[in-house]
Design a protein around this motif. Structure first.
Motif, mmCIF file in Angstrom:
data_model
loop_
_atom_site.group_PDB
_atom_site.id
_atom_site.type_symbol
_atom_site.label_atom_id
_atom_site.label_comp_id
_atom_site.label_asym_id
_atom_site.label_seq_id
_atom_site.Cartn_x
_atom_site.Cartn_y
_atom_site.Cartn_z
ATOM 1 N N PHE A 1 1.010 -1.256 0.060
ATOM 2 C CA PHE A 1 0.106 0.108 0.138
ATOM 3 C C PHE A 1 0.896 1.320 -0.051
ATOM 4 O O PHE A 1 1.610 1.210 0.521
ATOM 5 N N LEU A 2 0.510 2.214 -0.749
ATOM 6 C CA LEU A 2 1.052 3.608 -0.530
ATOM 7 C C LEU A 2 0.057 4.638 -0.960
ATOM 8 O O LEU A 2 -0.725 4.378 -1.804
ATOM 9 N N TYR B 1 -12.193 12.512 -0.612
ATOM 10 C CA TYR B 1 -13.282 12.101 -1.273
ATOM 11 C C TYR B 1 -12.889 11.200 -2.410
ATOM 12 O O TYR B 1 -11.952 11.566 -3.355
ATOM 13 N N TYR B 2 -13.476 10.000 -2.779
ATOM 14 C CA TYR B 2 -12.928 9.117 -3.500
ATOM 15 C C TYR B 2 -13.801 9.124 -5.151
ATOM 16 O O TYR B 2 -15.048 9.380 -4.895
ATOM 17 N N ILE C 1 -7.281 6.638 4.642
ATOM 18 C CA ILE C 1 -7.322 6.095 3.177
ATOM 19 C C ILE C 1 -6.961 4.502 3.076
ATOM 20 O O ILE C 1 -7.742 3.734 2.560
ATOM 21 N N TYR C 2 -6.166 4.012 3.952
ATOM 22 C CA TYR C 2 -5.843 2.702 4.022
ATOM 23 C C TYR C 2 -7.054 1.832 4.660
ATOM 24 O O TYR C 2 -7.611 0.707 3.977
ATOM 25 N N THR D 1 -11.603 -1.673 3.198
ATOM 26 C CA THR D 1 -13.285 -2.102 3.152
ATOM 27 C C THR D 1 -13.602 -2.199 1.978
ATOM 28 O O THR D 1 -14.265 -3.451 1.681
ATOM 29 N N ILE D 2 -13.153 -1.510 0.756
ATOM 30 C CA ILE D 2 -13.624 -1.978 -0.555
ATOM 31 C C ILE D 2 -13.118 -3.224 -0.797
ATOM 32 O O ILE D 2 -13.844 -3.899 -1.621
ATOM 33 N N MET D 3 -11.701 -3.387 -0.908
ATOM 34 C CA MET D 3 -11.081 -4.455 -1.350
ATOM 35 C C MET D 3 -11.706 -5.855 -0.535
ATOM 36 O O MET D 3 -11.885 -6.728 -1.150
ATOM 37 N N GLY D 4 -11.770 -5.590 0.778
ATOM 38 C CA GLY D 4 -12.287 -6.592 1.375
ATOM 39 C C GLY D 4 -13.720 -7.220 1.217
ATOM 40 O O GLY D 4 -13.998 -8.256 1.062
#
Length: 352
Positions: free
Chosen positions: A218-219, A266-267, A236-237, A242-245
């Motif tokens: 991750f970065l 904001y994503y 951010i991490y 949460t999204i990836m999981g």
């Protein structure tokens, strides 16, 4: 530099992003690389980062998957390939469709349905809403006429951004700050039209390599005045975790975000593929191609790790009279390691 004996086949539908993948393979010590490209990738013939470039008339964009699969597997068997990688958005889409049928291991990728969900900006927005992850106010319109009607009624406030749901590299993006900019809307060439509230602030991003939804590398990063800088941010991490999981995906993913003056993040979108700043990430310490191949690379970088591009080094030398660091020297050596493509980029920048 370590030299690994992996034989890799890079499938390319273009030039710019596949070249960045080649750089990262070379930087990771993978030198047995073959490129299978269509005519859009002709310039790849001039790089020293591959053993051979095979040009074909086959389109690697996912529109003829069976034909592409047959050609890929033929070269996999003839060359004794260990791993197949995609080089860009188009070939990534293709490999998500055919990966179970490849005659060699495929670099980790999401399945085709998940790739489509993340790549589509509207579906990504809906996923973020479901997971309570902050996004700009977003609406979807089926026509410019419908959009203009809502603007004139006051239902959409200035400033806002219009963008397509499935294009990239800033293609089709129009920022509307006031009524005098409405003429821009007539230039919109796509439907549906994604409309997002414009967020004042700074463009930032984050990149991850995941396995079954678990972040392994991750970065978070920003790029200003030709300086690439990483930073630590637990918010951010955790949001990306949460999204990836929730999707239990594997592969490399890059997120674009806006950092507002009050610190809100904001994503905006997710690119479920290799990304344009990946050479900078590799120079900073995390090579995402190496990560997916199981080769050594860092997992997270300390706050404030930065890489100065050549223009920034020259400007700082002239204006600040600063010294060139060891990191600067290493960066320059790596960036000039492939002289012919470097000269070609300066003389005539590629269009694809």
């Amino acid at each position: 530099m370590q030299n690994y004996n992996l034989k890799v086949l890079l499938v390319a539908h273009g030039y710019i992003l596949p070249y960045k993948v080649l750089f990262c393979l070379w930087d990771a010590g993978v030198h047995n690389v073959y490129v299978l490209a269509n005519r859009r990738g002709t310039r790849l013939r001039y790089t020293r980062f591959s053993r051979r470039v095979i040009l074909t008339d086959t389109a690697f964009d996912g529109n003829e998957p069976e034909k592409a699969l047959g050609e890929i597997n033929r070269h996999v068997k003839n060359l004794g390939i260990d791993v197949v990688l995609s080089g860009d958005q188009f070939s990534t889409r293709l490999l998500t469709m055919i990966q179970p049928h490849l005659a060699a291991k495929c670099f980790p990728l999401p399945d085709a349905a998940t790739y489509g969900l993340l790549y589509n900006k509207w579906e990504f927005f809906e996923l973020c809403q479901e997971l309570h992850i902050r996004c700009p106010e977003t609406r979807l319109f089926e026509s410019t006429a419908n959009l203009l009607e809502k603007i004139r009624s006051g239902a959409i406030a200035y400033p806002f951004i219009c963008k397509p749901v499935d294009l990239e590299a800033s293609s089709g993006i129009f920022t509307i700050f006031s009524e005098k900019d409405l003429e821009q809307i007539r230039k919109i060439f796509y439907t549906p039209i994604l409309v997002q509230k414009f967020i004042e602030g700074e463009d930032i991003g984050a990149s991850v390599y995941c396995e079954n939804g678990v972040i392994k590398h991750f970065l978070a990063h920003r790029f200003q005045r030709q300086i690439y800088q990483t930073f630590l941010n637990d918010e951010i991490y955790n949001a990306i975790a949460t999204i990836m999981g929730s999707l239990k995906v594997s592969g490399v993913f890059n997120f674009d975000m806006r950092l507002s003056p009050d610190g809100g993040i904001y994503y905006l979108e997710c690119n479920p593929r290799f990304f344009l700043k990946m050479i900078m990430s590799a120079l900073a310490g995390i090579n995402f191609v190496a990560a997916g191949l199981g080769l050594p690379t860092q997992t997270r970088l300390k706050d404030g790790t930065f890489v100065r591009m050549p223009k920034a080094i020259i400007v700082d030398l002239l204006t600040k009279l600063c010294r060139i660091s060891r990191v600067d020297i290493l960066t320059m050596r790596k960036l000039v390691a492939d002289p012919i493509p470097l000269f070609m980029r300066i003389a005539k920048p590629p269009k694809v």
